[in-house]
Write an enzyme that holds these catalytic residues in place. Structure first.
Site, PDB file in Angstrom:
ATOM      1  N   LYS A 110     -13.047  19.515 102.265  1.00  0.00           N
ATOM      2  CA  LYS A 110     -13.151  18.110 101.858  1.00  0.00           C
ATOM      3  C   LYS A 110     -13.487  17.999 100.367  1.00  0.00           C
ATOM      4  O   LYS A 110     -12.953  17.134  99.676  1.00  0.00           O
ATOM      5  CB  LYS A 110     -14.169  17.372 102.728  1.00  0.00           C
ATOM      6  CG  LYS A 110     -13.610  17.082 104.122  1.00  0.00           C
ATOM      7  CD  LYS A 110     -14.654  16.535 105.066  1.00  0.00           C
ATOM      8  CE  LYS A 110     -14.051  16.275 106.439  1.00  0.00           C
ATOM      9  NZ  LYS A 110     -15.082  16.006 107.457  1.00  0.00           N
ATOM     10  N   LYS A 189      -0.744  21.319 108.029  1.00  0.00           N
ATOM     11  CA  LYS A 189      -1.449  20.651 109.130  1.00  0.00           C
ATOM     12  C   LYS A 189      -1.346  19.131 108.965  1.00  0.00           C
ATOM     13  O   LYS A 189      -1.594  18.600 107.887  1.00  0.00           O
ATOM     14  CB  LYS A 189      -2.934  21.059 109.108  1.00  0.00           C
ATOM     15  CG  LYS A 189      -3.771  20.331 110.145  1.00  0.00           C
ATOM     16  CD  LYS A 189      -5.272  20.419 109.861  1.00  0.00           C
ATOM     17  CE  LYS A 189      -6.025  19.520 110.795  1.00  0.00           C
ATOM     18  NZ  LYS A 189      -6.786  18.433 110.361  1.00  0.00           N
ATOM     19  N   LYS A 192      -4.419  12.613 108.366  1.00  0.00           N
ATOM     20  CA  LYS A 192      -4.375  11.298 107.707  1.00  0.00           C
ATOM     21  C   LYS A 192      -4.556  11.470 106.205  1.00  0.00           C
ATOM     22  O   LYS A 192      -3.939  10.786 105.415  1.00  0.00           O
ATOM     23  CB  LYS A 192      -5.527  10.409 108.168  1.00  0.00           C
ATOM     24  CG  LYS A 192      -5.843  10.428 109.637  1.00  0.00           C
ATOM     25  CD  LYS A 192      -6.975   9.460 109.921  1.00  0.00           C
ATOM     26  CE  LYS A 192      -8.177  10.031 110.655  1.00  0.00           C
ATOM     27  NZ  LYS A 192      -8.050  10.657 111.894  1.00  0.00           N
TER      28      LYS A 192
END
Ligand code: ADP
Ligand code: TRP
Length: 320
Positions: A110, A189, A192
């Site tokens: 992230k 992968k 969103k």
């Protein structure tokens, strides 16, 4: 057996979410008591638009029901309707080694994607551990990317048990091997946050456009194509029968068909697969009070268990 999972309302659900987590979670309703929740506390680590958070949260509930979750056989609820999880997260944080969290892939990923390094993002796995442990969960169905978080949960449960005596059950992950990583339209992968998603309930034109823009190599129409390297084949395999998959693979190998035609075939299959769920979703969407009722009942069931577990926890560690 108690089965628990959560999904963040950080966006609109896509077919990676469906095959990675939702489908098996819903099927597991035949095997035990299911507790599924909408992780809106967790979503705050990436989504800071109050209106979007509210709308997505309701939409996830609607989508779960449309995809077949039966509220008579399990609880569907909002994470925030059980605020004791934040208390348990604090308790767990007092035994959580920094090094354990520093090794979390999801945190590192992230940050690499540009999310700000907040304390909430760092301690995300602790709140997730609390989500799991507060319901004495046995089994946690998730996609492969969540496996490490379940390992962290087990580590924290062991730490508490070693410090204070037997308090928590150790949960097991359940990962569907065949669909552990559903690829997006770029072959990475599906997520969103990568913008490569195909949504479950997107509109027809948009989904068609997405499928038609799946990245392929430049093999000409007449040449044979390698089915093992194709995102089209991987996605088609999620929806089609064994025979249909074998047939598509043969046509890839034979040559004479362009990627565009294969993509059209994939679109038709995908669209047809979700058709009954789309119809159910339309019915449910008209009845907001039904969804409110489901979430309220789910919250009651979840609170009943969480209250018991928290009474045990507080007593054991000297907070009662
Ligand atoms: P996203 O990566 O789109 O933000 P989430 O992190 O909210 O998705 O994932 C919700 C659930 O769906 C998790 O159990 C996760 O493992 C699963 N999941 C998400 N994307 C995929 C994928 N591409 N393939 C398989 N499972 C996935
Ligand atoms: N971290 C999970 C995800 O991004 C969502 C989640 C939060 C969860 N709490 C959980 C999943 C507890 C399983 C169990 O997908």
């Amino acid at each position: 057996m108690r089965i628990l999972s959560g999904i963040q309302p950080s966006g609109v659900l896509h077919i990676g979410n469906y095959f990675g987590m939702m489908r098996q979670s819903i099927a597991l309703q035949n095997e035990g008591e299911t507790f599924y929740f909408i992780a809106n506390y967790h979503a705050l680590t990436s989504l800071r638009d109050p209106k979007a958070l509210q709308e997505n949260s309701r939409r996830v509930a609607l989508d779960f029901l449309a995809c077949g979750f039966d509220p008579n056989r399990g609880a569907l609820f909002m994470q925030t309707d059980v605020p004791q999880v934040t208390e348990l997260a604090w308790i767990l944080s007092t035994v959580a080694p920094m090094g354990l969290l520093e090794r979390a892939h999801s945190y590192k990923d992230k940050l690499a994607r540009g999310l700000p390094a907040t304390v909430g993002l760092f301690s995300y796995p602790i709140l997730m551990s609390a989500d799991i442990l507060i319901y004495d969960s046995d089994l946690v169905p998730v996609g492969k990317d969540q496996k490490q978080h379940i390992e962290i949960t087990r580590d924290l449960a062991v730490k508490i048990n070693e410090t204070y005596g037997q308090v928590f059950k150790l949960p097991e992950p359940r990962i569907q091997a065949a669909t552990e990583v559903v690829p997006g339209i770029d072959g990475q992968k599906m997520s969103k946050s990568y913008g490569n998603n195909i949504d479950i309930f997107g509109d027809e034109k948009e989904i068609r456009k997405r499928v038609m823009s799946i990245v392929t190599d430049s093999t000409p129409v007449e040449a044979p194509k390698d089915p093992d390297k194709s995102t089209i084949v991987q996605l088609y395999s999620l929806f089609a029968s064994k025979d249909e998959i074998a047939d598509l693979r043969e046509r890839f190998k034979k040559g004479g068909t362009g990627y565009g035609d294969f993509k059209k075939q994939l679109f038709e299959k995908l669209w047809e697969y979700f058709a009954p769920m789309r119809r159910r979703r339309e019915e449910l969407r008209r009845d907001q009070s039904y969804i409110d009722g489901v979430l309220a009942k789910g919250a009651n069931q979840a609170n009943a268990v969480a209250d018991q577990v928290m009474t045990r926890v507080r007593k054991t560690i000297g907070l009662a």
